[in-house]
Design an enzyme around this catalytic site. Structure first.
Site, PDB file in Angstrom:
ATOM      1  N   GLY A   1       0.791  -1.226   0.000  1.00 32.29           N
ATOM      2  CA  GLY A   1       0.000   0.000   0.000  1.00 32.29           C
ATOM      3  C   GLY A   1       0.823   1.275   0.000  1.00 32.29           C
ATOM      4  O   GLY A   1       1.889   1.330  -0.592  1.00 32.29           O
TER       5      GLY A   1
ATOM      6  N   GLY B   1       3.576   2.440 -10.217  1.00 27.88           N
ATOM      7  CA  GLY B   1       3.853   3.784  -9.715  1.00 27.88           C
ATOM      8  C   GLY B   1       3.262   4.859 -10.616  1.00 27.88           C
ATOM      9  O   GLY B   1       2.682   5.844 -10.125  1.00 27.88           O
ATOM     10  N   ASP B   2       3.403   4.689 -11.923  1.00 30.97           N
ATOM     11  CA  ASP B   2       2.858   5.686 -12.861  1.00 30.97           C
ATOM     12  C   ASP B   2       1.333   5.690 -12.814  1.00 30.97           C
ATOM     13  O   ASP B   2       0.698   6.744 -12.868  1.00 30.97           O
ATOM     14  CB  ASP B   2       3.323   5.383 -14.296  1.00 30.97           C
ATOM     15  CG  ASP B   2       4.838   5.409 -14.420  1.00 30.97           C
ATOM     16  OD1 ASP B   2       5.480   6.160 -13.663  1.00 30.97           O
ATOM     17  OD2 ASP B   2       5.365   4.670 -15.272  1.00 30.97           O
TER      18      ASP B   2
ATOM     19  N   ASP C   1       3.577  -1.831 -19.324  1.00 37.26           N
ATOM     20  CA  ASP C   1       3.740  -0.751 -18.340  1.00 37.26           C
ATOM     21  C   ASP C   1       2.506   0.149 -18.286  1.00 37.26           C
ATOM     22  O   ASP C   1       2.198   0.715 -17.251  1.00 37.26           O
ATOM     23  CB  ASP C   1       4.935   0.141 -18.711  1.00 37.26           C
ATOM     24  CG  ASP C   1       6.247  -0.608 -18.627  1.00 37.26           C
ATOM     25  OD1 ASP C   1       6.224  -1.822 -18.324  1.00 37.26           O
ATOM     26  OD2 ASP C   1       7.287   0.014 -18.867  1.00 37.26           O
TER      27      ASP C   1
END
Ligand code: ATP
Length: 314
Positions: A229, A255-256, A292
């Site tokens: 988390g 992350g993106d 991605d």
């Protein structure tokens, strides 16, 4: 005008279709890869206007990069450089879960990004400028471009968002730490993993790291913990959100996705809990598919996985 503006390098991606040494692959899957364009695509899919600034070579890979990003509804401002190639990234799947990445990007068209590529009127008209720790690692002029964009944003009261995004293949930890510290001090919103945060500050755990980063200036700090988390320190209030339980097939891109949903919600005026919730759901979506950015959710899909009663996408 775009509500979110970002700048950075997007490469052509050559990915091994199966596990094994690259030399034993008979073909590679062709796609594109770049943290900032991933973020712009995420924002666009969630319904906000995003723009991406860059440079590409005058080659087929460059045309693939711009066509792919445009097709996702992102406004593309990419100078075509006839004297440098589009960068390449090669992804090898050595085991079921371990991927190895190799760059062919030094001297690429995007490494020649410079302040003259930054359309300051575009930045000034946005709500958020998003930059990453990748771009300043590409070259001195690319670093200058990031700073030019950041100063244009700050001068116009546009929020500056920074993802530390440390890439060990591009620069060493000490050089990165010094540069990232400067950028954190100029940012309003900062995304980092624990190890990335430790390049800039020290602290025992994610909450302590977030507090130390916030002391440098940013009002919103998000320290991500993968499947564990995220910890947030948002306008002085601490948050701790678990990840959505999903079966992860490729952690890259989480992350993106996380940042794109967080920023989209923030632009829309959503309260901190809602921003974190949407970001967590988008991060979970991204790890369920191999690419991605291909798994980035639309707004309707966000609601689907976000519903508390049922975590399965049917
Ligand atoms: P990347 O691998 O793209 O560089 P990152 O390291 O920057 O990602 P992570 O901490 O891996 O960032 O992921 C960001 C967010 O995405 C996490 O805070 C979490 O909410 C979500 N996430 C990441 N991994 C998983 C997972 N395995 N299952 C569910 N959610 C995940």
């Amino acid at each position: 005008a775009a509500e979110l503006v970002t700048l950075g390098e997007t490469m052509a991606l050559l990915a091994a279709p199966r596990v094994g040494l690259l030399r034993h692959m008979h073909s590679l899957d062709l796609s594109v890869a770049g943290a900032e364009s991933n973020l712009a695509i995420g924002v666009s899919r969630l319904g906000r206007r995003a723009a991406w600034l860059s440079r590409v070579g005058d080659d087929e890979f460059g045309r693939l990069v711009t066509a792919t990003i445009r097709a996702e509804g992102v406004a593309v401002y990419a100078a075509v450089d006839g004297t440098a190639p589009t960068g390449l990234m090669v992804k090898e799947r050595r085991t079921d879960t371990a991927t190895r990445v190799q760059y062919y990007r030094s001297g690429s068209a995007a490494s020649r990004l410079s302040p003259s590529d930054v359309d300051e009127s575009l930045v000034r008209a946005a709500r958020v400028l998003h930059v990453t720790g990748i771009t300043p690692a590409l070259s001195g002029t690319a670093r200058d471009a990031v700073h030019a964009a950041v100063e244009a944003a700050r001068g116009a009261g546009v929020a500056v968002s920074l993802d530390l995004n440390y890439r060990a293949a591009l620069w060493d930890a000490a050089t990165a730490g010094a540069e990232l510290r400067e950028l954190v001090a100029r940012a309003d919103i900062v995304f980092a993993t624990g190890p990335e945060a430790r390049l800039v500050v020290s602290g025992d755990d994610e909450a302590a790291l977030a507090a130390e980063l916030a002391k440098l200036g940013p009002r919103q700090v998000l320290v991500k913990r993968g499947s564990r988390g995220v910890v947030g320190l948002l306008d002085g209030t601490g948050y701790d959100l678990p990840a959505k339980p999903v079966r992860a097939v490729d952690p890259v891109g989480a992350g993106d996705a996380f940042a794109s949903a967080y920023l989209t919600e923030w632009i829309g005026g959503t309260a901190p809990e809602g921003c974190l919730h949407a970001a967590t759901v988008a991060g979970a979506f991204a790890v369920t598919v191999p690419g991605d950015w291909e798994g980035l959710p639309s707004r309707a899909e966000l609601d689907l996985l976000g519903a508390d009663s049922d975590d399965d996408v049917q």
